[in-house]
Every structure is written in structure tokens, then in C-alpha cells.
Motif scaffolding. Structure first.
Motif, PDB file in Angstrom:
ATOM      1  N   ARG A 124       0.826  -1.213   0.000  1.00 56.84           N
ATOM      2  CA  ARG A 124       0.000   0.000   0.000  1.00 56.84           C
ATOM      3  C   ARG A 124       0.858   1.260   0.000  1.00 56.84           C
ATOM      4  N   SER A 178       0.588   4.152  -2.844  1.00 55.51           N
ATOM      5  CA  SER A 178       0.101   5.462  -2.400  1.00 55.51           C
ATOM      6  C   SER A 178       0.501   6.576  -3.360  1.00 55.51           C
ATOM      7  N   ARG A 200      -6.630   1.704  -6.164  1.00 57.47           N
ATOM      8  CA  ARG A 200      -6.655   1.094  -4.847  1.00 57.47           C
ATOM      9  C   ARG A 200      -6.865  -0.414  -4.969  1.00 57.47           C
ATOM     10  N   TYR A 233      -5.559  -9.594   1.695  1.00 61.99           N
ATOM     11  CA  TYR A 233      -4.858  -8.517   2.392  1.00 61.99           C
ATOM     12  C   TYR A 233      -5.242  -8.351   3.863  1.00 61.99           C
TER      13      TYR A 233
END
Length: 467
Positions: A418, A422, A428, A434
Motif C-alpha cells: 500500500r 500510495s 486502490r 490482504y
């Protein structure tokens, strides 16, 4: 504003549902010929039953809220019975109370499940030096060191195996049992940590279930979400694979295997880690490398239907778990017609049950023919529960690479992924690979991914979407 959701399991459907509520135009693309992922219903002896996930943790609100939002509130059903058992040491024994994912608060009620020597080892936990866990630890190794291998092999492993089809000696405590991991950081022993969780557990209102099912099967949740999304204008396409993702000046372009290219302001990847890795290889190679390292376990579900009149006695309770150390083929059995009133009522002359086969590192039986799996399941059921009748129908459902594994370091790996992503606005990631494999966790991850996606889009485009 347009968003593409890649993946049509319950995570992708929940993400699409959330994005539609924010006013976006949504296209969902699913490579297989059906929506729902691991939520799937089918018919056995004419009765509709779940062939994948069959219950929802009701203590987490996300999945129940989604079910109500798509018109299934009246179809939510608690189990008719909740008593479960462990088939170990040659007998079905009641599931011990006072434990957290198999880690006991006391040796009481474990007689028969553990040997005398195993029972004695539990108290040893308080005599050892204080717990020092670090950033993560394998729950099986920690429990074995503190309480002995029997607790792991006959309690922790079958319970965790039922969720992850994994190896308790590899599974991350931080990822799989986070509340116990946090409590263990605050106490000197596992016994004290488990007892603290029990004391802190909120009292459920009378009649409030721990788990819920849905009349007709949990698989109907995916169908209802899909209907609701279509009614709100979403384009849900099956049999279409995304072969590549490319950043554009405005957002993202998705290349499809039918030759099309779709352009969108944002993308939600709600696919297994290996598929996400392939799609991110060009734009986020570091994230792709981490994702490609996530492992999976395969399993199969053998669903059987019997005539009630031919059963010498009906199985009692909701089902049982089977420790791998006992060397059986099945790892669990669920007495569907005993557990769910709606299934029993669909055909009162039948009794349906299902068994699961396959664990991480022990997937040999999954290579057998369907008939061999059915025979093996019947042999184990006969030995465990005295079932000798012949089924009137049987169905084997295989979930190849169906369950992601959460080994030590999994949470740190997901955090790195992540962090790498970012820097890519409008993209996303969410799904069972996860933050949790249960339906509520998948719905929660989908909501978070959709909300974060909206926040990464330029202000002008958020206003176009009605934010």
C-alpha cells in the motif's frame, strides 16, 4: 466520473456498490463466467445450498449492513444450532469453551481432547519468562512453546485450518488473531491474555447471533448486490479479462482481452494477489513483486444429500472439525440441514451436509477424481458420526488457490504494497488476500478502497461525482 472495478467477487461487488452510492459511473469486469467469487450457490438433490462460504460473522456489521442495503434483511437467519465438536482421539468431543481460536484460558473442559501430559503443559505458560512477541510471530509456534504442541495440533490448527486451510505453525498471529496479539503484548502469559479478552468481551443482547446465514444461501448476497448495482446503472461484465493497466493523463486505461481499451478516472483492483501482481507489473513493479509472493491453499467441498428415513440417527450439532494430526481426509463437516432451518425446510425428507478437504501443504486428495473424494468423505463420516447410508446425490466443488495464506510478516507485506501504491492516484487494492478472508472483512476492505479512491481524485472530478 468513471471507475473500473476489476474482479466480481463479493469484494469487487461491494466496492462497485460503494462507488455507485458516491455518484460514479462504474464498470465491473470479471474474468470468469459468473459473479460472486467464493460466494456461490448450487443445487444438490434439488435443494439450493452454498458451495462456498456459508455464514457471515454477525459481530462485524459490514456484511449484514450490505445485505440489508440490497434487500436481504428479512432473509438473514441465525443458525438453528451452534454446538460444534472436534473429532479427535477416536470420538466426537464437544468444542471446548473458554478459548480464543483454540488458545485456552484454562485446562478445564479439555479432558479427552488433550492427553494428561498435554493438559499439564498448559499451566506451564505462567511459569515461563514473560511474553516477548516482537512485530509478529507464528501463532502455532508461540502456543507450542508456551502450552505444548497438543494445544496447537488438536485445537488451534483445526480452528485456524477451518478459516485459512493453513498451517498454524506458519500463520501470523498479528494478521489472523489480531486481538489476541494485542492482548499478548499487554500481559506476561497467553493464559492471562486470553482471560483478559474474555473479561473485556461485550455482552451480546439476548438473541443476537454470532453468525448469520441467508435463506437460500450466503451466495445469494452476491447475486443481490449485483442486481442492485445493475439497477443503479453499473455495467457488470463477465468473461472479460483485464490484461494490462496503464496510467494516462486523466486517469487509467485498462486493456481487455477482447481488444477493447477502457479509460477511467480510477481503478479498484479486487482480484487475488497473483492477478493484481500481473496488472501492476508495469506501473508498480515493487508492489507487484510483493504481491506475487503471497501464497494460496486449495480446497474442495463435498456436499452430500441423504434420505432422512435411511439414517440410523441424525447428526447432532452444527458439525465438527478434524485435527490434521489425526490423519483423516476431511478437515471439517457441516451438518447443513441441522444448522440452517431454511435448508431443512426446503425438503424435509432430505438431510444435507458438507465436508471440506485440503490444507496448505497437504493437497494430495485434491488430485483425486470426484468419486474418490466422495468415497473418502463417506468413510470418514461413517467413522466419526456413524453415517452408513448411501447418499442420493453428491457434488464436489473445487476451489483452486481459493484461500490466501497469512504467514508471519503478512501485515508488513501488505503495508509495503500500500505504501508503494500510495503514489498512484486513482488506484486502490482490496480483497481477501490482504486484511481478512471473512465476508465482513472483504466488504470493509472494499468500502475503504472506494473511499480512498475518491479522496485521491482531483477536486474537480470529485465534484463531478457529487461529493
Amino acid at each position: 466520473m468513471h471507475a473500473i472495478v476489476v474482479g466480481g467477487g463479493i469484494t469487487g461487488l461491494a466496492a462497485a456498490h460503494q462507488l455507485l452510492a458516491a455518484g460514479l459511473r462504474v464498470t465491473l469486469l470479471e474474468a470468469s463466467d459468473r459473479l460472486g467469487g467464493k460466494l456461490r450457490t448450487g443445487r444438490v438433490a434439488g435443494v439450493q445450498v452454498d458451495l462456498g462460504a456459508e455464514s457471515i460473522l454477525a459481530r462485524r456489521p459490514e456484511a449484514v449492513e450490505l445485505a440489508r442495503a440490497v434487500g436481504l434483511g428479512e432473509a438473514l437467519r441465525p443458525p438453528a444450532v451452534t454446538s460444534a465438536a472436534i473429532w479427535t482421539r477416536g470420538a466426537l468431543r464437544p468444542m471446548p469453551q473458554g478459548q480464543v481460536m483454540g488458545v485456552p484460558a484454562t485446562a478445564a473442559a479439555l479432558t479427552g481432547v488433550l492427553s494428561d501430559a498435554g493438559l499439564a503443559q498448559i499451566a506451564r505458560d505462567t511459569e515461563l519468562p514473560p511474553l516477548q512477541l516482537g512485530e509478529d510471530v507464528a501463532i502455532g509456534r508461540l502456543v507450542a512453546d508456551r502450552m505444548g504442541h497438543e494445544v496447537v495440533d488438536r485445537l488451534v490448527e483445526p480452528l485456524l485450518g477451518g478459516v485459512y486451510a493453513g498451517d498454524a505453525y506458519r500463520i501470523s498471529m498479528r494478521s489472523a488473531v489480531p486481538k489476541l496479539f494485542e492482548a499478548a503484548h499487554e500481559h506476561d502469559s497467553l493464559l492471562a491474555a486470553v482471560r483478559s479478552l474474555q473479561r473485556a468481551a461485550p455482552q451480546r443482547p439476548p438473541g443476537e447471533p454470532v453468525f448469520n446465514g441467508i435463506e437460500g444461501g450466503v451466495g445469494t448476497l452476491a447475486e443481490a448486490v449485483a442486481r442492485d448495482c445493475r439497477a443503479k446503472g453499473a455495467a457488470l461484465e463477465t468473461g472479460v479479462s483485464v490484461t494490462g493497466l496503464r496510467r494516462t493523463a486523466r486517469g487509467w486505461a485498462a486493456a481487455l482481452d477482447d481488444g477493447r481499451s477502457l479509460v477511467a478516472d480510477g481503478v479498484v483492483l479486487a482480484v487475488p494477489a497473483a492477478a493484481a501482481a500481473r496488472l501492476l507489473a508495469a506501473e508498480a513493479p515493487a508492489a507487484a513483486g510483493e504481491l506475487a509472493a503471497i501464497e494460496y491453499a486449495s480446497m474442495a467441498i463435498v456436499t452430500l444429500a441423504f434420505r432422512r428415513a435411511e439414517l440410523a440417527r441424525l447428526p447432532r450439532g452444527s458439525g465438527f472439525l478434524v485435527p490434521a494430526v489425526d490423519g483423516k481426509v476431511i478437515k471439517a463437516a457441516t451438518f447443513t440441514s441441522g444448522k440452517w432451518d431454511w435448508a431443512a425446510g426446503a425438503d424435509p425428507e432430505l438431510f444435507l451436509l458438507r465436508t471440506s478437504v485440503g490444507r496448505y501443504g497437504d493437497e494430495g486428495p485434491l488430485g483425486w477424481e470426484d468419486a474418490e473424494l466422495v468415497r473418502a468423505a463417506l468413510d470418514d463420516l461413517g467413522e466419526a458420526a456413524g453415517l452408513t447410508a448411501k447418499p442420493v446425490d453428491a457434488l464436489v466443488t473445487r476451489w483452486v488457490n481459493g484461500l490466501p495464506q497469512y504467514p508471519v510478516g503478512h501485515a508488513a507485506r501488505v503495508a509495503r504494497v500500500r505504501s508503494f501504491l500510495s503514489g498512484l492516484p486513482g488506484l486502490r487494492l482490496c480483497g481477501a488476500s490482504y486484511d481478512g478472508v471473512g465476508i465482513p472483512a472483504c466488504v470493509a476492505g472494499a468500502r475503504q478502497a472506494a473511499s480512498e479512491l475518491l479522496r485521491t481524485l482531483p477536486t474537480g472530478r470529485r465534484e463531478e461525482a457529487g461529493e
